[in-house]
Write a protein that holds these residues in place. Sequence first.
Motif, PDB file in Angstrom:
ATOM      1  N   THR A   7       0.827  -1.207   0.000  1.00  0.00           N
ATOM      2  CA  THR A   7       0.000   0.000   0.000  1.00  0.00           C
ATOM      3  C   THR A   7       0.859   1.254   0.000  1.00  0.00           C
ATOM      4  N   LEU A   8       2.020   1.167   0.662  1.00  0.00           N
ATOM      5  CA  LEU A   8       2.921   2.326   0.739  1.00  0.00           C
ATOM      6  C   LEU A   8       3.899   2.386  -0.431  1.00  0.00           C
ATOM      7  N   GLY A   9       3.706   1.496  -1.423  1.00  0.00           N
ATOM      8  CA  GLY A   9       4.450   1.634  -2.671  1.00  0.00           C
ATOM      9  C   GLY A   9       5.535   0.612  -2.926  1.00  0.00           C
ATOM     10  N   ALA A  10       5.713  -0.408  -2.096  1.00  0.00           N
ATOM     11  CA  ALA A  10       6.780  -1.390  -2.307  1.00  0.00           C
ATOM     12  C   ALA A  10       6.392  -2.374  -3.408  1.00  0.00           C
ATOM     13  N   GLY A  11       7.342  -2.719  -4.271  1.00  0.00           N
ATOM     14  CA  GLY A  11       7.150  -3.784  -5.237  1.00  0.00           C
ATOM     15  C   GLY A  11       7.392  -5.132  -4.585  1.00  0.00           C
ATOM     16  N   HIS A  12       6.916  -6.220  -5.238  1.00  0.00           N
ATOM     17  CA  HIS A  12       7.020  -7.520  -4.566  1.00  0.00           C
ATOM     18  C   HIS A  12       8.477  -7.968  -4.406  1.00  0.00           C
ATOM     19  N   SER A 139     -11.442   0.904   1.540  1.00  0.00           N
ATOM     20  CA  SER A 139     -10.933   1.906   0.603  1.00  0.00           C
ATOM     21  C   SER A 139     -10.118   2.951   1.356  1.00  0.00           C
ATOM     22  N   ALA A 140      -9.144   3.520   0.656  1.00  0.00           N
ATOM     23  CA  ALA A 140      -8.310   4.567   1.242  1.00  0.00           C
ATOM     24  C   ALA A 140      -7.595   5.293   0.119  1.00  0.00           C
ATOM     25  N   PRO A 141      -7.215   6.548   0.337  1.00  0.00           N
ATOM     26  CA  PRO A 141      -6.438   7.259  -0.677  1.00  0.00           C
ATOM     27  C   PRO A 141      -5.115   6.559  -0.948  1.00  0.00           C
ATOM     28  N   GLN A 142      -4.493   6.919  -2.063  1.00  0.00           N
ATOM     29  CA  GLN A 142      -3.204   6.350  -2.432  1.00  0.00           C
ATOM     30  C   GLN A 142      -2.191   6.555  -1.307  1.00  0.00           C
ATOM     31  N   PRO A 230       1.383 -10.656  -2.278  1.00  0.00           N
ATOM     32  CA  PRO A 230       1.550 -10.274  -3.685  1.00  0.00           C
ATOM     33  C   PRO A 230       1.386 -11.449  -4.639  1.00  0.00           C
ATOM     34  N   ALA A 231       1.851 -12.642  -4.244  1.00  0.00           N
ATOM     35  CA  ALA A 231       1.760 -13.797  -5.143  1.00  0.00           C
ATOM     36  C   ALA A 231       0.316 -14.212  -5.389  1.00  0.00           C
ATOM     37  N   LEU A 232      -0.477 -14.277  -4.323  1.00  0.00           N
ATOM     38  CA  LEU A 232      -1.837 -14.816  -4.446  1.00  0.00           C
ATOM     39  C   LEU A 232      -2.835 -13.774  -4.940  1.00  0.00           C
ATOM     40  N   THR A 233      -2.677 -12.512  -4.553  1.00  0.00           N
ATOM     41  CA  THR A 233      -3.577 -11.492  -5.107  1.00  0.00           C
ATOM     42  C   THR A 233      -3.396 -11.402  -6.622  1.00  0.00           C
ATOM     43  N   GLU A 234      -2.166 -11.589  -7.076  1.00  0.00           N
ATOM     44  CA  GLU A 234      -1.887 -11.502  -8.514  1.00  0.00           C
ATOM     45  C   GLU A 234      -2.284 -12.775  -9.249  1.00  0.00           C
ATOM     46  N   HIS A 235      -1.832 -13.943  -8.747  1.00  0.00           N
ATOM     47  CA  HIS A 235      -1.983 -15.192  -9.497  1.00  0.00           C
ATOM     48  C   HIS A 235      -3.366 -15.815  -9.339  1.00  0.00           C
ATOM     49  N   VAL A 236      -3.904 -15.790  -8.131  1.00  0.00           N
ATOM     50  CA  VAL A 236      -5.166 -16.485  -7.865  1.00  0.00           C
ATOM     51  C   VAL A 236      -6.368 -15.558  -8.032  1.00  0.00           C
ATOM     52  N   PHE A 237      -6.239 -14.300  -7.559  1.00  0.00           N
ATOM     53  CA  PHE A 237      -7.381 -13.381  -7.589  1.00  0.00           C
ATOM     54  C   PHE A 237      -7.309 -12.374  -8.734  1.00  0.00           C
ATOM     55  N   ASN A 238      -6.212 -12.404  -9.488  1.00  0.00           N
ATOM     56  CA  ASN A 238      -6.041 -11.483 -10.622  1.00  0.00           C
ATOM     57  C   ASN A 238      -6.274 -10.035 -10.203  1.00  0.00           C
ATOM     58  N   ALA A 239      -5.735  -9.658  -9.052  1.00  0.00           N
ATOM     59  CA  ALA A 239      -5.930  -8.308  -8.510  1.00  0.00           C
ATOM     60  C   ALA A 239      -4.616  -7.797  -7.906  1.00  0.00           C
ATOM     61  N   PRO A 240      -3.579  -7.589  -8.742  1.00  0.00           N
ATOM     62  CA  PRO A 240      -2.295  -7.119  -8.210  1.00  0.00           C
ATOM     63  C   PRO A 240      -2.399  -5.695  -7.678  1.00  0.00           C
ATOM     64  N   ALA A 241      -1.465  -5.345  -6.812  1.00  0.00           N
ATOM     65  CA  ALA A 241      -1.426  -3.972  -6.298  1.00  0.00           C
ATOM     66  C   ALA A 241      -1.132  -3.009  -7.436  1.00  0.00           C
ATOM     67  N   PRO A 242      -1.934  -1.947  -7.599  1.00  0.00           N
ATOM     68  CA  PRO A 242      -1.684  -0.996  -8.689  1.00  0.00           C
ATOM     69  C   PRO A 242      -0.403  -0.204  -8.438  1.00  0.00           C
ATOM     70  N   ILE A 243       0.334   0.072  -9.499  1.00  0.00           N
ATOM     71  CA  ILE A 243       1.574   0.838  -9.405  1.00  0.00           C
ATOM     72  C   ILE A 243       1.270   2.286  -9.786  1.00  0.00           C
ATOM     73  N   GLU A 244       1.511   3.191  -8.855  1.00  0.00           N
ATOM     74  CA  GLU A 244       1.125   4.588  -9.052  1.00  0.00           C
ATOM     75  C   GLU A 244       1.739   5.186 -10.316  1.00  0.00           C
ATOM     76  N   VAL A 260     -10.134   2.287  -8.084  1.00  0.00           N
ATOM     77  CA  VAL A 260     -10.866   1.032  -8.265  1.00  0.00           C
ATOM     78  C   VAL A 260      -9.906  -0.149  -8.143  1.00  0.00           C
ATOM     79  N   ALA A 261      -8.743  -0.048  -8.819  1.00  0.00           N
ATOM     80  CA  ALA A 261      -7.754  -1.130  -8.767  1.00  0.00           C
ATOM     81  C   ALA A 261      -7.223  -1.321  -7.349  1.00  0.00           C
ATOM     82  N   ASN A 262      -7.046  -0.218  -6.628  1.00  0.00           N
ATOM     83  CA  ASN A 262      -6.520  -0.307  -5.261  1.00  0.00           C
ATOM     84  C   ASN A 262      -7.543  -0.949  -4.328  1.00  0.00           C
ATOM     85  N   THR A 263      -8.808  -0.566  -4.472  1.00  0.00           N
ATOM     86  CA  THR A 263      -9.855  -1.170  -3.640  1.00  0.00           C
ATOM     87  C   THR A 263      -9.994  -2.664  -3.946  1.00  0.00           C
TER      88      THR A 263
END
Length: 424
Positions: A7-12, A139-142, A230-244, A260-263
């Motif tokens: 959420t604070l911007g780190a990549g996997h 939900s929360a701001p970026q 990061p692995a399961l949100t991306e691979h299983v739920f198809n919902a990776p963390a959005p990159i600002e 929308v992507a962040n929520t």
Amino acid sequence: MSRIFQTLGAGHDDIPLLWIAAPLTGLLVQPIVGYLSDRTWHPKLGRRRPYFLIGAILSSIALFFVPHSSVLWMAAGFLWILDASINISMEPFRALVADKLPESQRSYGFVVQTLIIGIGTWVASNLPWMISQLGVSDSAPQGVVPMSVKVAFGIGALVFLISVLYTIFTTSEYPPEDMEAFEKEKQKKNQFIPDIVNNIGNMPLTMKKLGVIQFFSWFAFFTMWSLANPALTEHVFNAPAPIEANFNMEILEQKEAFDVANTTFQKASNRVGSAMGIYGLSSMAFALLLTFYTAKRNINRKYVHMASLILGGLGFIGMYLIDNPEHLKYCFVLVGIAWGSILSMPYAMLSSSVDPKKMGMFMGIFNMFIVIPQIIAALGGINFISGLLGDEAINAMLVAGGSLIIAGLCNFLITNKSAISYQS
């Protein structure tokens, strides 16, 4: 923590290094606390309980403030404080189990401890989801951690403090058998470093062999803790963390798309957390079965641990293979069996192999076999090995699975009969 870091911007690829606080503080704190607690006796609090109290107060403060971090370095800093404080409590807890129980009951004692840990793991993993179901926003701001996570951490801080205080006020400890000799030993010149070095050099062979098993076991679980989200949100739920950087926040449509992507990512993280909670639940069930069995019978700790670790490894590999999020829970059931065994069997085997007078120190030294693989993993071990398989974050779960299966097979190294099964 991985969710907060993302959420604070780190990549996997950055996340394992951010997690390095946990093993580093354990490496430094646990042998020191183990040594000191062996040489402590307080008339009211006893030997181990003063450390429970200090660790609980500091941990609860850190837990409360972690999700309120506004930048990545602040969250990482709070994790250092949190893990150092938890380690002050954790090592004496394990030593207390061995202190309180005769050798014939230690398998039972460590299994009961695992049962209670499993309950806590399941509740804690599900807290953000439970809280969001009550209407607290995901939900929360970026760059801001959602309120559901903040509330969950606050509840965790309160529960942790209350549970440790309950232990302190309701548990007695046995004083040293010869208090006069104990006091004379305390008054000797502090030989902490020489004692640690000497005991590391002279650790029992069984302890060294258990260390090999621990190395691969904890490499696997550190990989899960740091990279499962990061692995399961991306691979299983198809919902990776959005990159600002991929969104122009000055354009309304792009800002809305980011939100929308962040929520979606935050809700997927809730579901990953709930699925991970299953491993706490299954470790609890596994521990409950062992509790009933070990209360009246001996078990072959070696083969129980071997089978459990291999099943856990298959659970991690299954995360790569599934195509339905609902099947994720079955993978974590298997992982939980391994976790239940990791929290009990190695300590039961170790406690049958070391000098009871040095139980705290040896438990602290044994922790080196837990933290060193995590440090190696954090400093690039996970990224390097999983990178050999490809760029996808889910490859880290394959690495965890392979590591846990190797740990299981390493149980063939254990040959000490008293470690394998207590003989009365």
